[in-house]
Scaffold this active site. Structure first.
Site, PDB file in Angstrom:
ATOM      1  N   ASP A   1      -6.627 -25.938  15.963  1.00  0.00           N
ATOM      2  CA  ASP A   1      -6.695 -25.796  17.422  1.00  0.00           C
ATOM      3  C   ASP A   1      -6.775 -24.303  17.722  1.00  0.00           C
ATOM      4  O   ASP A   1      -6.517 -23.468  16.850  1.00  0.00           O
ATOM      5  CB  ASP A   1      -5.434 -26.395  18.066  1.00  0.00           C
ATOM      6  CG  ASP A   1      -5.427 -26.244  19.588  1.00  0.00           C
ATOM      7  OD1 ASP A   1      -6.453 -26.554  20.219  1.00  0.00           O
ATOM      8  OD2 ASP A   1      -4.411 -25.794  20.143  1.00  0.00           O
TER       9      ASP A   1
ATOM     10  N   CYS B   1      -8.673 -29.973  19.162  1.00  0.00           N
ATOM     11  CA  CYS B   1      -8.904 -29.137  20.342  1.00  0.00           C
ATOM     12  C   CYS B   1     -10.094 -29.725  21.091  1.00  0.00           C
ATOM     13  O   CYS B   1     -11.211 -29.789  20.541  1.00  0.00           O
ATOM     14  CB  CYS B   1      -9.214 -27.708  19.891  1.00  0.00           C
ATOM     15  SG  CYS B   1      -9.645 -26.584  21.216  1.00  0.00           S
ATOM     16  N   ASN B   2      -9.872 -30.174  22.303  1.00  0.00           N
ATOM     17  CA  ASN B   2     -10.970 -30.765  23.085  1.00  0.00           C
ATOM     18  C   ASN B   2     -12.081 -29.756  23.345  1.00  0.00           C
ATOM     19  O   ASN B   2     -13.266 -30.080  23.318  1.00  0.00           O
ATOM     20  CB  ASN B   2     -10.430 -31.255  24.435  1.00  0.00           C
ATOM     21  CG  ASN B   2      -9.517 -32.451  24.305  1.00  0.00           C
ATOM     22  OD1 ASN B   2      -9.959 -33.583  24.364  1.00  0.00           O
ATOM     23  ND2 ASN B   2      -8.235 -32.194  24.112  1.00  0.00           N
ATOM     24  N   THR B   3     -11.670 -28.512  23.599  1.00  0.00           N
ATOM     25  CA  THR B   3     -12.634 -27.472  23.941  1.00  0.00           C
ATOM     26  C   THR B   3     -13.552 -27.181  22.754  1.00  0.00           C
ATOM     27  O   THR B   3     -14.787 -27.122  22.889  1.00  0.00           O
ATOM     28  CB  THR B   3     -11.882 -26.187  24.357  1.00  0.00           C
ATOM     29  OG1 THR B   3     -10.921 -26.532  25.359  1.00  0.00           O
ATOM     30  CG2 THR B   3     -12.821 -25.140  24.888  1.00  0.00           C
TER      31      THR B   3
ATOM     32  N   GLY C   1     -10.432 -21.996  26.323  1.00  0.00           N
ATOM     33  CA  GLY C   1     -10.920 -22.768  27.470  1.00  0.00           C
ATOM     34  C   GLY C   1     -11.779 -22.048  28.475  1.00  0.00           C
ATOM     35  O   GLY C   1     -12.530 -22.679  29.203  1.00  0.00           O
TER      36      GLY C   1
ATOM     37  N   CYS D   1      -6.560 -31.810  27.247  1.00  0.00           N
ATOM     38  CA  CYS D   1      -6.392 -30.605  26.429  1.00  0.00           C
ATOM     39  C   CYS D   1      -5.143 -30.849  25.601  1.00  0.00           C
ATOM     40  O   CYS D   1      -4.137 -31.346  26.130  1.00  0.00           O
ATOM     41  CB  CYS D   1      -6.221 -29.383  27.331  1.00  0.00           C
ATOM     42  SG  CYS D   1      -5.561 -27.928  26.470  1.00  0.00           S
ATOM     43  N   THR D   2      -5.206 -30.532  24.308  1.00  0.00           N
ATOM     44  CA  THR D   2      -4.092 -30.904  23.427  1.00  0.00           C
ATOM     45  C   THR D   2      -2.826 -30.093  23.684  1.00  0.00           C
ATOM     46  O   THR D   2      -1.752 -30.459  23.207  1.00  0.00           O
ATOM     47  CB  THR D   2      -4.510 -30.782  21.950  1.00  0.00           C
ATOM     48  OG1 THR D   2      -4.996 -29.440  21.700  1.00  0.00           O
ATOM     49  CG2 THR D   2      -5.575 -31.784  21.596  1.00  0.00           C
TER      50      THR D   2
HETATM   51  N1  DGL Z   1      -5.932 -27.116  23.107  1.00  0.00           N
HETATM   52  C1  DGL Z   1      -7.261 -26.904  23.495  1.00  0.00           C
HETATM   53  C2  DGL Z   1      -7.941 -28.154  24.014  1.00  0.00           C
HETATM   54  O1  DGL Z   1      -7.598 -29.243  23.625  1.00  0.00           O
HETATM   55  C3  DGL Z   1      -7.696 -25.727  24.277  1.00  0.00           C
HETATM   56  C4  DGL Z   1      -6.779 -24.803  24.936  1.00  0.00           C
HETATM   57  C5  DGL Z   1      -7.459 -23.468  25.081  1.00  0.00           C
HETATM   58  O2  DGL Z   1      -7.560 -22.801  24.040  1.00  0.00           O
HETATM   59  O3  DGL Z   1      -7.922 -23.149  26.178  1.00  0.00           O
HETATM   60  O4  DGL Z   1      -8.845 -28.070  24.790  1.00  0.00           O
END
Ligand code: DGL
Length: 294
Positions: free
Chosen positions: A18, A82-84, A51, A203-204
């Site tokens: 992540d 990490c979704n992003t 993000g 977002c995780t």
């Molecule tokens: N944890 C990350 C996600 O799931 C991103 C957070 C970030 O770095 O902005 O999107």
């Protein structure tokens, strides 16, 4: 599926990564679903948050970390927690590593569409995730399968970064204030007709403060995230590729206990503090966090 030589070893670890500490929410689910598997977690804390960064930057970092987990650790599976990074770069990692199983994460719109009673779902995620083509395609697919459901999204600038800071200490008031602002922007929350009764944490980082989010929601609003579905998917993928360590074949020697390694490109202190707070009940004793120069 044909696999490259480096990844056919069932005893090899699963690589998880992540931008920072958020992936620990997925790591927890992976440890529960795959207790026999060794795990190597990388927090790209020198570059968090992702993000509000460009796709090119996120793709470069994701590719570098994927390469490290593949080459230095021989990871048999990569989980992009990490979704992003998943939205911006999972397709590039797959293209660059044919045959290497890669699990990406996406906001839990499908489970939310099943869960909602009012037909209105709220989504909190990073600006980059919400602006991605991946997210637009997911939203379109879920909306076409559930035409009675509508989604409202808010880009939560700064929220992941504030959770990173909270892990280092402090009372979390910055995260709570941001949350209040973003929940306010979503619209009416609750069980009334047309109100948002289901909130997707896209977002995780956000499941780490689930309790605090719940405290700001009216009764009757449910929270969904993607940790558990991702862990289940990883398990199915390992099983179908014959890479599941918990199921030795033939007269293979008994399994050794699963190990956990924690690596950070930036502050080892933040990842250590976060792991103590969010992983301790599952991993005793916690390993020291290693510095990764990447
Ligand atoms: N944890 C990350 C996600 O799931 C991103 C957070 C970030 O770095 O902005 O999107």
């Amino acid at each position: 599926m044909s696999l490259p030589r480096h990844s056919v070893d069932r005893a090899a670890p699963i690589g998880v990564f992540d931008s920072g500490i958020g992936g620990l929410s997925v790591l927890q689910a992976l440890r529960a679903a795959l207790p026999g598997e060794d795990l190597v977690y990388v927090a790209d804390s020198a570059h968090t948050p992702y993000g509000e960064r460009s796709d090119a930057f996120i793709t470069e970092r994701t590719s570098a970390i994927a390469r490290h987990l593949r080459d230095a650790h021989g990871a048999k599976l990569l989980v992009i927690a990490c979704n992003t990074a998943s939205a911006a770069a999972a397709h590039v990692v797959r293209q660059d590593n044919p045959g290497w199983p890669v699990v990406a994460i996406e906001p839990a719109l499908k489970p939310a569409a099943h869960h909602t009673r009012t037909g209105h779902v709220g989504v909190l995620a990073t600006r980059s995730t919400l602006a991605s083509r991946k997210f637009a395609a997911l939203r379109a697919a879920v909306t076409s399968a559930h035409q009675e459901v509508r989604f409202s999204e808010v880009a939560c600038d700064g929220l992941a970064a504030s959770i990173e800071r909270w892990a280092q200490g402090g009372d979390g008031s910055a995260s709570r204030d941001l949350l209040a602002r973003y929940l306010g922007q979503l619209g009416e929350l609750g069980a009334a007709a047309h109100a948002i009764d289901t909130l997707v944490l896209g977002c995780t980082h956000y499941p780490l403060i689930r309790e605090q989010i719940q405290q700001q929601l009216p009764l009757g609003v449910g929270i969904v995230d993607s940790g558990l579905p991702v862990a289940r998917h990883a398990r199915r993928l390992l099983h179908s590729t014959g890479l599941l360590r918990a199921e030795p074949l033939g007269d293979e020697a008994p399994l050794s206990p699963a190990s956990l390694r924690l690596l950070a490109t930036g502050s080892v202190h933040t990842l250590h503090a976060a792991a103590q707070r969010w992983l301790r009940p599952m991993a005793a004793p916690l390993p020291d966090v290693e510095t990764l120069a990447l």
